[in-house]
Design an enzyme around this catalytic site. Structure first.
Site, short mmCIF file in Angstrom:
data_model
loop_
_atom_site.label_atom_id
_atom_site.label_comp_id
_atom_site.label_asym_id
_atom_site.label_seq_id
_atom_site.Cartn_x
_atom_site.Cartn_y
_atom_site.Cartn_z
N GLU A 127 0.84 -1.20 0.00
CA GLU A 127 0.00 0.00 0.00
C GLU A 127 0.87 1.25 0.00
O GLU A 127 2.05 1.18 0.37
CB GLU A 127 -0.90 0.02 1.25
CG GLU A 127 -1.85 -1.15 1.32
CD GLU A 127 -2.72 -1.09 2.58
OE1 GLU A 127 -2.64 -0.08 3.32
OE2 GLU A 127 -3.47 -2.06 2.81
N ILE A 341 33.38 -1.71 -18.49
CA ILE A 341 34.31 -2.36 -19.42
C ILE A 341 34.02 -1.95 -20.86
O ILE A 341 34.94 -1.75 -21.67
CB ILE A 341 34.22 -3.90 -19.25
CG1 ILE A 341 34.86 -4.31 -17.91
CG2 ILE A 341 34.91 -4.63 -20.41
CD1 ILE A 341 34.64 -5.75 -17.53
N HIS A 342 32.75 -1.78 -21.18
CA HIS A 342 32.37 -1.38 -22.54
C HIS A 342 32.58 0.11 -22.80
O HIS A 342 32.56 0.55 -23.96
CB HIS A 342 30.90 -1.71 -22.81
CG HIS A 342 30.65 -3.14 -23.18
ND1 HIS A 342 30.65 -4.16 -22.26
CD2 HIS A 342 30.40 -3.73 -24.38
CE1 HIS A 342 30.39 -5.31 -22.86
NE2 HIS A 342 30.25 -5.07 -24.15
N GLU A 367 10.02 -7.94 -3.28
CA GLU A 367 10.14 -9.21 -2.57
C GLU A 367 11.03 -9.10 -1.33
O GLU A 367 11.71 -10.03 -0.93
CB GLU A 367 10.66 -10.33 -3.48
CG GLU A 367 9.75 -10.65 -4.66
CD GLU A 367 8.37 -11.11 -4.24
OE1 GLU A 367 8.22 -11.59 -3.10
OE2 GLU A 367 7.44 -10.98 -5.05
#
Length: 387
Positions: A127, A341-342, A367
């Site tokens: 809620e 890394i990219h 969760e």
């Protein structure tokens, strides 16, 4: 605990991975670009998933599922977790196992249509004023003769827009505890279309595009007593009995996405050259790869051990909390390092890395937040020494 997979488990992994790569990957760009998963595409992929034996595979054989043990189920979830959440959750649906707690009549009305792919279920707990503290919920139900009258609001309710019904948890009384009064909770089946029950669009979310959330409103919504799941005031009992393993499901799907991100990073580190050599040979990159692999392996082992203990009947809340905590935090770290890394290309939508990075953020919240998982783990530790 045996670490080798059985022939059946290897087949489950291979079949699920092939389906994900062949049938789901091609639609990721559409869902990411539009934030929408068309119903005609859902039905097309549903049919293919059923033909492949992957639909509702989490369910027992006696109700039409695959009857997988917990470890096999999590291996299946890991492979599905590689792709866009809306695609794998909606098109390869896994009905909530809380539906198994229903009476024979409730199973026939609510569970079986989900297994046949005719509709979807959704759970309504959270809620606006009650997230982790579910006992603090204000949405309530009061008895009126043979019926119950429901009032209140739920939000962040996943895929409620396509679900045919919700299982709503509402306060139905109070009880005295050493820490003061606490709400008694009851679970109700509420069919979409019931007078006084409204499903509204939720919030625009940075994570899991196409996987919607909704706001549910109950305004003097009348439901019969036969719609109670479990017993009156025992909603938490039925939830605790049936929903604990959802933390392992989150862990498994997180591991799948982390593996995909690591695979991309490893390939790029071997292919990309700077200063005359592969960037993977530079310590700054090679150490990242090693740390990513280490975190992923730790998350896998914690998750698979919890799965094994679940089937052995010895799993604890702490075991499942550790798996969920480690896997979701490992995913966040691996996604971030894969982008690093990219370099700049990692943030471009030609690759799935920026999506995996965005999607990873919610895993440490839903969760049970990472803080809640740490609370569960420490509480279990302290209890063992009388704390």
């Amino acid at each position: 605990m045996h670490f080798g997979l059985t022939e059946e488990q290897r087949m489950i992994v291979d079949t699920t991975r092939a389906f994900v790569e062949t049938e789901l990957y091609p639609h990721e760009a559409l869902v990411e670009r539009t934030g929408h998963l068309p119903m005609e595409l859902i039905r097309e992929l549903q049919k293919k998933a059923m033909e492949a034996g992957l639909y509702a595979a989490n369910m027992p054989e006696e109700v039409g599922g695959a009857g997988l043990d917990t470890l096999s189920w999590l291996l299946y979830e890991r492979e599905l977790g590689r792709t866009n959440y809306a695609l794998h959750w909606t098109c390869v649906a896994r009905p909530s196992n809380i539906l198994l707690a229903g009476t024979p009549e409730q199973r026939e009305k609510y569970l079986m249509p989900c297994i046949r792919g005719e509709t979807w279920d959704c759970l309504a707990m959270t809620e606006p004023g009650a997230g982790s503290d579910l006992r603090g919920m204000s949405a309530s139900a009061r008895q009126d003769g043979e019926d119950w009258i429901l009032n209140g609001t739920k939000h962040f309710i996943s895929h409620a827009d396509v679900a045919g019904f919700t299982i709503a948890f509402l306060a139905t009384g109070e009880e005295d505890t050493p820490r003061g009064k606490k709400k008694k909770i009851t679970a109700f089946f509420v069919d979409k279309g019931t007078k006084g029950f409204t499903v509204r669009d939720g919030y625009r979310n940075v994570s899991h595009r196409g996987y919607t959330n909704s706001v549910l409103e109950f305004d003097d919504c009348r439901v019969p007593a036969r719609n109670i799941l479990g017993e009156v005031h025992k909603g938490f009992d039925v939830a605790n009995d049936w929903l604990g393993a959802t933390r392992l499901q989150v862990a498994a799907t997180s591991i799948g996405r982390a593996q995909r991100a690591l695979d991309h990073a490893l390939s790029y580190a071997a292919e990309r050259k700077q200063f005359g050599q592969q960037i993977g040979k530079f310590q700054g990159v090679s150490f990242k790869l090693a740390d990513m692999a280490l975190e992923l392996k730790a998350a896998e082992l914690l998750t698979y051990e919890a799965a094994w203990k679940f089937d052995e009947g010895s799993v604890t809340d702490g075991d499942m909390a550790m798996a969920k905590l480690k896997a979701t935090e490992a995913l966040a770290m691996i996604a971030d390092e894969a982008i690093q890394i990219h370099g700049g290309m990692g943030l471009m939508d030609e690759l799935p890395l920026e999506r995996i990075w965005r999607d990873a953020r919610v895993e440490r919240i839903w969760e049970g937040t990472s803080e809640i998982q740490r609370h569960i783990i420490s509480r279990e530790m302290l209890r063992s020494v009388g704390g």
